[in-house]
Enzyme design. Structure first.
Site: not given
Ligand code: FNR
Length: 376
Positions: A264, A176, A298-300, A269, A320, A242
């Site tokens: 991502s 990440t 993200g947002g799926v 956040r 997530g 990521k």
């Protein structure tokens, strides 16, 4: 314990009477403590990007296509050479024990039963070894697990994490890169305090005890692209970065020889007022030009969103919060149900858009909503 989980899973009666992901969110909010819900739900600062991650999907429409022989829709996918049941996988999220007492163990079992990827977080409630063995012992078949790595100020400790992940069979390292520093989460920070490092399962073992006590361990803000070279020098596992949100960073990652690029914004956040991930996906896919696999999260929130991301070039799509909501509502069975729901919606959307296989989804089935409006 294991028996109880088997029973829970096998009896569909234990499935909640939910037909939409949003119902899991509402129930999660009602069952979680205020601080646990704040930790899960919060986005950075004014939460503009948090909203945009979802809204941007709704500004893309799916093109309906008929009479294309869709009696059998095949969701099976391949990532980093491993076969999985569908391209819907689970993103890393820390401290899953806040959502459910079985935390990452339940998440790992649910992902194995669903034959998809769980990405275990560095800052998990259970150790990476326990997560790997929870997955290995719960079903006849195993599914690949990935380990999400944060680069720490203590590089020896970071190296130990990598070696431990390799030893117990994780199939890829997800580095990440969009943190540190940690984003400002006004809502969450009022209600939630992150536990000290030595209370996190991956850092409480004897091997890491001395290291975590000898130096103040934290996320390494000095991390730079050359650290990918270092990571490559200590592992044979494929490295996926990521947190890529630009063609420039995708190009740099390719230059460093990564095996995958994960678009991502950390579930919105970290940096607010930045683009939604689905908006950035096409430029990254274009820059990568088929050289490595590209993933997105993200947002799926439904199967149609997944289909849009696949059409725009994602090899797999990660969720997530939806997985966390399933976990909070009903443990392992809750995560299985969330994944089943998303898979069913994906299958139906693929059929109605004339796409019988995830390997052949044309970009042309995604149309910006503004295009139709401009025809009026
Ligand atoms: C995260 N995310 C995250 N990412 C990561 O690389 N390591 C981590 O430990 C965490 N922890 C974490 C905790 C919580 C509560 C959330 C919500 C998210 C980010 C995560 O992997 C993913 O990028 C986003 O969650 C995707 O967005 P959605 O699906 O939540 O909208």
């Amino acid at each position: 314990m294991e028996k109880q989980t088997e029973h829970e899973h096998s009896g569909r009666r234990s499935y909640l009477p939910f037909v939409r992901i949003e119902q899991f969110e509402a129930k999660a909010k009602s069952v979680l403590s205020r601080s646990a819900y704040a930790f899960q739900s919060t986005g950075a600062t004014a939460e503009i990007t948090l909203r945009e991650n979802c809204l941007s999907f709704s500004r893309l429409l799916l093109k309906w296509r008929c009479l294309r022989g869709v009696a059998n829709v095949d969701l099976s996918a391949t990532v980093q050479g491993d076969g999985i049941a569908s391209p819907i996988c689970v993103a890393p999220s820390g401290l899953q024990g806040l959502a459910h007492p079985d935390g990452e163990l339940a998440m790992a079992r649910a992902c194995t039963r669903s034959n998809t990827i769980m990405t275990a977080s560095t800052v998990a409630t259970f150790s990476l070894e326990d997560i790997a063995s929870a997955a290995a012992t719960c079903a006849a078949r195993s599914s690949p697990q990935w380990f999400q790595l944060y680069c720490l100020t203590d590089r020896e400790l970071t190296r130990q994490l990598v070696l431990r992940a390799e030893k117990v069979g994780y199939r890829a390292l997800v580095m990440t890169i969009d943190l540190p520093p940690i984003g400002i989460r006004y809502v969450g920070e009022r209600a939630f305090t992150f536990p000290p490092w030595n209370e996190l399962a991956n850092f409480s073992g004897a091997a890491s005890q001395s290291a975590s006590q000898s130096r103040r361990v934290t996320f390494d803000a000095s991390m730079a692209w050359h650290d990918i070279d270092w990571l490559k020098s200590i592992t044979k596992l494929p490295i996926i970065v990521k947190g890529v949100m630009s063609a420039e960073d995708a190009t740099e990652a390719l230059r460093r020889g990564v095996s995958g690029i994960w678009v991502s914004n950390h579930g919105a956040r970290q940096l607010d007022s930045t683009a939604a991930t689905i908006e950035v996906l096409p430029e990254v896919v274009h820059a990568v030009n088929g050289r490595v696999e590209v993933y997105v999260d993200g947002g799926v929130r439904n199967g149609g969103d997944v289909l849009k991301a696949l059409a725009l070039g994602a090899r797999a799509v990660f969720v997530g919060r939806p997985a966390l909501w399933g976990l909070a509502c009903n443990g392992e069975a809750g995560v299985c149900q969330v994944l089943e729901l998303l898979n069913k919606e994906l299958e139906l959307s693929m059929a109605l858009c004339g796409c019988p296989s995830v390997h052949d989804i044309p970009e042309s089935i995604v149309v910006p909503a503004a295009k139709y409006r401009s025809n009026l």
